[in-house]
Design a protein around this motif. Structure first.
Motif, PDB file in Angstrom:
ATOM      1  N   TYR B 125     -36.528  -0.698  12.474  1.00  0.00           N
ATOM      2  CA  TYR B 125     -35.976   0.532  11.907  1.00  0.00           C
ATOM      3  C   TYR B 125     -36.674   1.752  12.448  1.00  0.00           C
ATOM      4  CZ  TYR B 125     -33.838  -2.705   8.641  1.00  0.00           C
ATOM      5  OH  TYR B 125     -33.129  -3.731   8.108  1.00  0.00           O
ATOM      6  N   ARG B 126     -35.882   2.834  12.526  1.00  0.00           N
ATOM      7  CA  ARG B 126     -36.475   4.139  12.766  1.00  0.00           C
ATOM      8  C   ARG B 126     -36.530   4.828  11.423  1.00  0.00           C
ATOM      9  NH1 ARG B 126     -35.027   6.882  17.746  1.00  0.00           N
ATOM     10  NH2 ARG B 126     -34.678   5.295  19.348  1.00  0.00           N
ATOM     11  N   PHE B 127     -37.642   5.395  11.105  1.00  0.00           N
ATOM     12  CA  PHE B 127     -37.718   6.128   9.852  1.00  0.00           C
ATOM     13  C   PHE B 127     -38.687   7.275  10.027  1.00  0.00           C
ATOM     14  CE2 PHE B 127     -40.408   2.373   9.808  1.00  0.00           C
ATOM     15  CZ  PHE B 127     -41.655   2.878   9.508  1.00  0.00           C
ATOM     16  N   PRO B 128     -38.477   8.355   9.258  1.00  0.00           N
ATOM     17  CA  PRO B 128     -39.401   9.487   9.409  1.00  0.00           C
ATOM     18  C   PRO B 128     -40.807   9.060   9.014  1.00  0.00           C
ATOM     19  CG  PRO B 128     -37.947   9.775   7.507  1.00  0.00           C
ATOM     20  CD  PRO B 128     -37.436   8.598   8.259  1.00  0.00           C
ATOM     21  N   GLY B 129     -41.793   9.545   9.725  1.00  0.00           N
ATOM     22  CA  GLY B 129     -43.173   9.190   9.421  1.00  0.00           C
ATOM     23  C   GLY B 129     -43.623   7.923  10.109  1.00  0.00           C
ATOM     24  N   LYS B 130     -42.765   7.378  10.990  1.00  0.00           N
ATOM     25  CA  LYS B 130     -43.131   6.121  11.635  1.00  0.00           C
ATOM     26  C   LYS B 130     -44.388   6.272  12.497  1.00  0.00           C
ATOM     27  CE  LYS B 130     -41.056   2.414  14.346  1.00  0.00           C
ATOM     28  NZ  LYS B 130     -39.824   1.890  14.946  1.00  0.00           N
ATOM     29  N   ILE B 131     -44.424   7.362  13.249  1.00  0.00           N
ATOM     30  CA  ILE B 131     -45.586   7.579  14.114  1.00  0.00           C
ATOM     31  C   ILE B 131     -46.843   7.760  13.280  1.00  0.00           C
ATOM     32  CG2 ILE B 131     -46.617   9.154  15.798  1.00  0.00           C
ATOM     33  CD1 ILE B 131     -43.769   9.658  16.831  1.00  0.00           C
ATOM     34  N   GLY B 132     -46.698   8.504  12.175  1.00  0.00           N
ATOM     35  CA  GLY B 132     -47.842   8.729  11.300  1.00  0.00           C
ATOM     36  C   GLY B 132     -48.367   7.436  10.717  1.00  0.00           C
ATOM     37  N   VAL B 133     -47.448   6.609  10.209  1.00  0.00           N
ATOM     38  CA  VAL B 133     -47.864   5.343   9.612  1.00  0.00           C
ATOM     39  C   VAL B 133     -48.503   4.448  10.674  1.00  0.00           C
ATOM     40  CG1 VAL B 133     -47.098   3.258   8.439  1.00  0.00           C
ATOM     41  CG2 VAL B 133     -46.131   5.456   7.802  1.00  0.00           C
ATOM     42  N   GLY B 134     -47.891   4.414  11.871  1.00  0.00           N
ATOM     43  CA  GLY B 134     -48.457   3.610  12.955  1.00  0.00           C
ATOM     44  C   GLY B 134     -49.848   4.080  13.332  1.00  0.00           C
ATOM     45  N   GLY B 135     -50.027   5.391  13.396  1.00  0.00           N
ATOM     46  CA  GLY B 135     -51.340   5.945  13.698  1.00  0.00           C
ATOM     47  C   GLY B 135     -52.354   5.575  12.633  1.00  0.00           C
ATOM     48  N   ALA B 136     -51.916   5.617  11.359  1.00  0.00           N
ATOM     49  CA  ALA B 136     -52.826   5.255  10.267  1.00  0.00           C
ATOM     50  C   ALA B 136     -53.228   3.790  10.372  1.00  0.00           C
ATOM     51  CB  ALA B 136     -52.163   5.525   8.920  1.00  0.00           C
ATOM     52  N   LEU B 137     -52.268   2.940  10.760  1.00  0.00           N
ATOM     53  CA  LEU B 137     -52.567   1.513  10.917  1.00  0.00           C
ATOM     54  C   LEU B 137     -53.671   1.323  11.953  1.00  0.00           C
ATOM     55  CD1 LEU B 137     -49.080  -0.231  10.959  1.00  0.00           C
ATOM     56  CD2 LEU B 137     -50.758  -0.233   9.141  1.00  0.00           C
ATOM     57  N   LEU B 138     -53.501   2.006  13.105  1.00  0.00           N
ATOM     58  CA  LEU B 138     -54.512   1.873  14.152  1.00  0.00           C
ATOM     59  C   LEU B 138     -55.812   2.548  13.744  1.00  0.00           C
ATOM     60  CD1 LEU B 138     -52.620   2.293  17.518  1.00  0.00           C
ATOM     61  CD2 LEU B 138     -53.429   0.228  16.399  1.00  0.00           C
ATOM     62  N   THR B 179     -57.517  -9.191   2.666  1.00  0.00           N
ATOM     63  CA  THR B 179     -56.091  -9.039   2.937  1.00  0.00           C
ATOM     64  C   THR B 179     -55.804  -7.631   3.428  1.00  0.00           C
ATOM     65  OG1 THR B 179     -55.634 -10.613   1.180  1.00  0.00           O
ATOM     66  CG2 THR B 179     -53.796  -9.302   1.961  1.00  0.00           C
ATOM     67  N   THR B 180     -56.376  -6.659   2.731  1.00  0.00           N
ATOM     68  CA  THR B 180     -56.112  -5.284   3.121  1.00  0.00           C
ATOM     69  C   THR B 180     -56.634  -4.982   4.509  1.00  0.00           C
ATOM     70  OG1 THR B 180     -56.510  -4.827   0.838  1.00  0.00           O
ATOM     71  CG2 THR B 180     -56.232  -2.962   2.265  1.00  0.00           C
ATOM     72  N   PHE B 181     -57.793  -5.524   4.840  1.00  0.00           N
ATOM     73  CA  PHE B 181     -58.344  -5.218   6.159  1.00  0.00           C
ATOM     74  C   PHE B 181     -57.543  -5.852   7.278  1.00  0.00           C
ATOM     75  CE2 PHE B 181     -62.545  -4.343   4.098  1.00  0.00           C
ATOM     76  CZ  PHE B 181     -62.358  -2.993   4.228  1.00  0.00           C
ATOM     77  N   THR B 182     -56.927  -6.979   6.995  1.00  0.00           N
ATOM     78  CA  THR B 182     -56.233  -7.663   8.085  1.00  0.00           C
ATOM     79  C   THR B 182     -54.768  -7.270   8.171  1.00  0.00           C
ATOM     80  OG1 THR B 182     -56.048  -9.519   6.564  1.00  0.00           O
ATOM     81  CG2 THR B 182     -57.749  -9.654   8.250  1.00  0.00           C
ATOM     82  N   VAL B 183     -54.217  -6.671   7.103  1.00  0.00           N
ATOM     83  CA  VAL B 183     -52.798  -6.308   7.135  1.00  0.00           C
ATOM     84  C   VAL B 183     -52.445  -5.369   8.302  1.00  0.00           C
ATOM     85  CG1 VAL B 183     -51.133  -4.847   5.919  1.00  0.00           C
ATOM     86  CG2 VAL B 183     -52.053  -6.861   4.815  1.00  0.00           C
ATOM     87  N   PRO B 184     -53.221  -4.308   8.573  1.00  0.00           N
ATOM     88  CA  PRO B 184     -52.830  -3.440   9.688  1.00  0.00           C
ATOM     89  C   PRO B 184     -52.713  -4.194  11.019  1.00  0.00           C
ATOM     90  CG  PRO B 184     -54.515  -2.372   8.368  1.00  0.00           C
ATOM     91  CD  PRO B 184     -54.382  -3.762   7.837  1.00  0.00           C
ATOM     92  N   VAL B 185     -53.661  -5.054  11.309  1.00  0.00           N
ATOM     93  CA  VAL B 185     -53.597  -5.814  12.562  1.00  0.00           C
ATOM     94  C   VAL B 185     -52.400  -6.762  12.527  1.00  0.00           C
ATOM     95  CG1 VAL B 185     -54.909  -7.191  14.178  1.00  0.00           C
ATOM     96  CG2 VAL B 185     -56.100  -5.774  12.537  1.00  0.00           C
ATOM     97  N   ALA B 186     -52.178  -7.381  11.368  1.00  0.00           N
ATOM     98  CA  ALA B 186     -51.061  -8.315  11.261  1.00  0.00           C
ATOM     99  C   ALA B 186     -49.735  -7.597  11.507  1.00  0.00           C
ATOM    100  CB  ALA B 186     -51.060  -8.972   9.886  1.00  0.00           C
ATOM    101  N   ILE B 187     -49.578  -6.421  10.909  1.00  0.00           N
ATOM    102  CA  ILE B 187     -48.343  -5.660  11.124  1.00  0.00           C
ATOM    103  C   ILE B 187     -48.175  -5.362  12.610  1.00  0.00           C
ATOM    104  CG2 ILE B 187     -47.243  -3.420  10.745  1.00  0.00           C
ATOM    105  CD1 ILE B 187     -48.280  -3.390   7.945  1.00  0.00           C
ATOM    106  N   TRP B 188     -49.270  -4.933  13.221  1.00  0.00           N
ATOM    107  CA  TRP B 188     -49.205  -4.523  14.627  1.00  0.00           C
ATOM    108  C   TRP B 188     -48.842  -5.706  15.544  1.00  0.00           C
ATOM    109  CZ3 TRP B 188     -48.669   0.309  15.463  1.00  0.00           C
ATOM    110  CH2 TRP B 188     -48.726   0.776  16.762  1.00  0.00           C
ATOM    111  N   MET B 189     -49.483  -6.841  15.310  1.00  0.00           N
ATOM    112  CA  MET B 189     -49.202  -8.008  16.156  1.00  0.00           C
ATOM    113  C   MET B 189     -47.790  -8.531  15.911  1.00  0.00           C
ATOM    114  SD  MET B 189     -52.694 -10.282  16.115  1.00  0.00           S
ATOM    115  CE  MET B 189     -52.101 -11.612  17.152  1.00  0.00           C
ATOM    116  N   LEU B 190     -47.395  -8.615  14.647  1.00  0.00           N
ATOM    117  CA  LEU B 190     -46.083  -9.188  14.323  1.00  0.00           C
ATOM    118  C   LEU B 190     -44.954  -8.296  14.821  1.00  0.00           C
ATOM    119  CD1 LEU B 190     -46.943 -10.549  10.819  1.00  0.00           C
ATOM    120  CD2 LEU B 190     -46.108 -11.886  12.741  1.00  0.00           C
ATOM    121  N   ARG B 191     -45.180  -6.999  14.799  1.00  0.00           N
ATOM    122  CA  ARG B 191     -44.176  -6.093  15.320  1.00  0.00           C
ATOM    123  C   ARG B 191     -43.839  -6.460  16.765  1.00  0.00           C
ATOM    124  NH1 ARG B 191     -45.052  -0.104  16.615  1.00  0.00           N
ATOM    125  NH2 ARG B 191     -43.347   0.261  18.044  1.00  0.00           N
TER     126      ARG B 191
END
Lengths: 328, 308
Positions: B125-138, B179-191
């Motif tokens: 999906y494209r959604f507003p704030g996608k870049i921001g959320v992605g940046g926060a993940l990294l 769980t919280t610490f690994t979720v950002p990496v998991a999202i990034w890899m699974l994407r």
């Protein structure tokens, strides 16, 4: 009675959605769905990343010490007193903190250089065609895959001054005449660099290897028609083509080493020598041995600020480079 | 003056280069594998052998090896597997393993569940704030853990004392943190893995009457299974290896392997043999799993860095 209260409740709900989430209502159905999928992850990040960081900054301006561990909110507000204290090189704590920052720089720059050299060499060697290439790649990845708590303890055993195999091998090869103290004394930081690089070089290798694989074959064909030798091909094709991957590698290795806790903590054991106390380990020992959470938080904020500033400067530098190259 | 017949020809130079690179590769392999070899070897050695002034690099002496070739049953008598028996009594290794398994596997399940949803949203999906959320993940990957640990420790103490919910030294406390610490990496890899599955698959499922969520669970997730397994292994390893938070928030009954293994080295004595035996037991399954499933793991790790 019940009617009014339910009416009140429903209007409260309407006000809430209308007032607090007007943006959400404006999203398309699909975008709302995307946010619903992301919601659990975002909530967790808010709870465990965002709130503690804000809280940590808050604590860094409070005088939280051993008397206030369970009542941190009653601790006096001390403005920048904690920062002044930990950054003042005339106090013991301040002096050690500055020293730990210096050691952190040695740790991250040293690791970056060593892992890059090792990783690039390994990637280049793997990029040739030979039998057993896949097996070699697998085996070279093992230092990174094996649990680092385990491998760090193996290194700790191997680096013992008396009984360690490293000293024994170096002595019998005649490289050194006296057993070296690897894990105590002023050179500990270099031991840390050596061992941490061993655990991290496979990551650099595999990233650079992926980068090598994506270089188009035609570039090399054209170069060899022009009579370029191996070195020229590396110098004018391989290395420049690896630049984007290298940029990522440099940033990641620098930052991740800077905030790495596992390597110094496990390798240096219960009594880490001063030389091996990189900032994060120093803050940890300082905060938990004296329950000086306010000052510890102040040091953590400083470390975080340095990491962020470095990342931003680096991005800016990369951006400027890309810009000038695009101009050419 | 080098005689002509000794001067390197084109093919000779090629051979020399090949030899040199083979040699370099051999050195690298030795460097990479020696510590692992040393762990296994030491785990089969007695205390006296480990602390000997000049330890032997080989598992057997030449005479022993010659005997073993003639009669393979000699091998069994040469192996000192004492450490593998004594470590369970001397240290609560079994508890450490169980605790680590519970903590790391529950973390993996939760992180994958949350990560799959988030990674899918990012991929499709494209959604507003996608870049921001992605940046926060990294961005979460650049935070020194100590900055989060100190306030979180105070927070956990406070919750425990005012709300009477135990969090320190409990499974759920440390699992929630991991769980919280690994979720950002998991999202990034699974994407990345979801990106490689064509969109047409879900469209077909939708035409057949699946809801959006059913299409994700029944069609997309099974197709992404290798990627999910790779991400799961990464999350598991991260949780297994973590020491900063575990050393403060998981002591006592829930002490994981990563913390417990350090107690093999006391102020006075270091039980290296037992430590290496326990380490071998912990490492062997991980290395075997990696060797079997490495392809998606390696792809998942390198994708983000090269593609940009």
């Amino acid at each position: 009675m019940t009617r009014t209260s339910s009416r009140v409740r429903s209007s409260v709900a309407e006000i809430e959605i209308g007032r607090y989430l007007p943006l959400y209502n404006r999203l398309s159905d699909e975008q709302q769905y995307a946010y619903k999928l992301l919601l659990p992850g975002l909530l967790m990040m808010l709870l465990i990343h965002f709130i503690p960081i804000v809280w940590g900054v808050l604590i860094s301006v409070l005088g939280v010490d051993s008397g206030y561990v369970s009542q941190w909110y009653e601790a006096p507000f001390v403005w920048a007193e904690n920062y002044r204290f930990v950054l003042d090189p005339r106090t013991v704590v301040g002096e050690r903190f500055w020293y730990s920052l210096r050691q952190t720089v040695i740790f991250s720059v040293g690791t970056l250089l060593l892992t890059y050299v090792l990783g690039l060499t390994a990637a280049l060697l793997l990029n040739q065609r030979f039998k057993g290439r896949f097996a070699a790649r697998t085996l070279l990845l093992l230092p990174w895959v094996a649990p680092s708590v385990v491998t760090l303890l193996i290194w700790r055993m191997m680096l013992q001054q008396q009984s360690g195999i490293i000293n024994s091998l170096l002595l019998s090869l005649g490289v050194i005449s006296e057993p070296i103290y690897w894990l105590i004394g002023d050179n500990t930081i270099w031991t840390l660099v050596l061992v941490h690089s061993w655990t991290q070089f496979p990551l650099v290798m595999i990233m650079l290897y992926a980068g090598l694989q994506s270089i188009p074959e035609q570039l090399y064909e054209a170069a060899s028609i022009d009579g370029a030798g191996r070195w020229e091909q590396f110098r004018y094709i391989t290395f420049p083509q690896l630049k984007p991957v290298s940029a990522v590698v440099v940033l990641l290795m620098m930052l991740w080493t800077m905030i790495n806790f596992t390597s110094p903590y496990i390798l240096l054991g219960a009594q880490p020598p001063q030389s091996g106390q990189v900032s994060i380990l120093y803050i940890y020992n300082f905060a938990f041995s004296n329950y000086q959470f306010g000052r510890g938080a102040a040091m953590s904020v400083v470390l975080f600020a340095i990491a962020m500033a470095m990342a931003m400067l680096y991005y800016k530098y990369l951006f400027d480079q890309d810009f000038t190259e695009g101009d050419r | 003056m080098i005689p002509d017949e000794f001067r390197l020809t084109e093919s000779g130079r090629e051979t020399l280069f090949n030899l040199l690179s083979k040699g370099a590769l051999g050195c690298l392999l030795l460097y990479a594998l020696f510590p692992i070899y040393w762990m296994i070897l030491s785990s089969f050695r007695t205390r006296a052998e480990i602390t000997a002034a000049e330890p032997s690099v080989l598992p057997f002496t030449l005479d022993e090896a010659a005997d073993a070739i003639q009669d393979p049953s000699v091998l069994l008598t040469l192996l000192e597997y004492e450490n593998y028996l004594t470590m369970w009594d001397r240290f609560p290794v079994f508890d450490y393993f169980v605790n680590s398994l519970i903590i790391a596997s529950v973390t993996t399940v939760f992180a994958l569940a949350v990560g799959c949803l988030g990674g899918y949203a990012f991929s499709r999906y494209r959604f507003p704030g996608k870049i921001g959320v992605g940046g926060a993940l990294l961005g979460t990957q650049m935070i020194p853990g100590i900055l989060i640990l100190l306030p979180m420790f105070l927070l956990f103490v406070w919750i425990q004392e005012t709300l009477a919910i135990p969090l320190i030294d409990t499974y759920h406390g440390i699992i929630f943190v991991y769980t919280t610490f690994t979720v950002p990496v998991a999202i990034w890899m699974l994407r990345g893995f979801f990106d490689s599955i064509p969109n047409a698959i879900e469209e077909a499922a939708r035409v057949d009457g699946c809801s959006r969520f059913q299409a994700l669970v029944r069609v997309v997730l099974p197709m992404a299974a290798p990627g999910i397994a790779a991400t799961g292994m990464f999350v598991f390893l991260t949780a297994f290896n973590e020491v900063l938070f575990a050393s403060v928030l998981a002591r006592g009954d829930v002490t994981p392997f990563a913390i417990g293994i350090q107690s093999f080295e006391t102020q006075t004595t270091a039980y290296w043999g037992e430590m290496m035996a326990a380490s071998t037991v912990a490492t062997a399954p991980i290395l075997i799993l990696f060797i079997l499933f490495q392809k998606p793991i390696v792809e998942g790790l390198t994708e983000g860095s090269v593609k940009q």
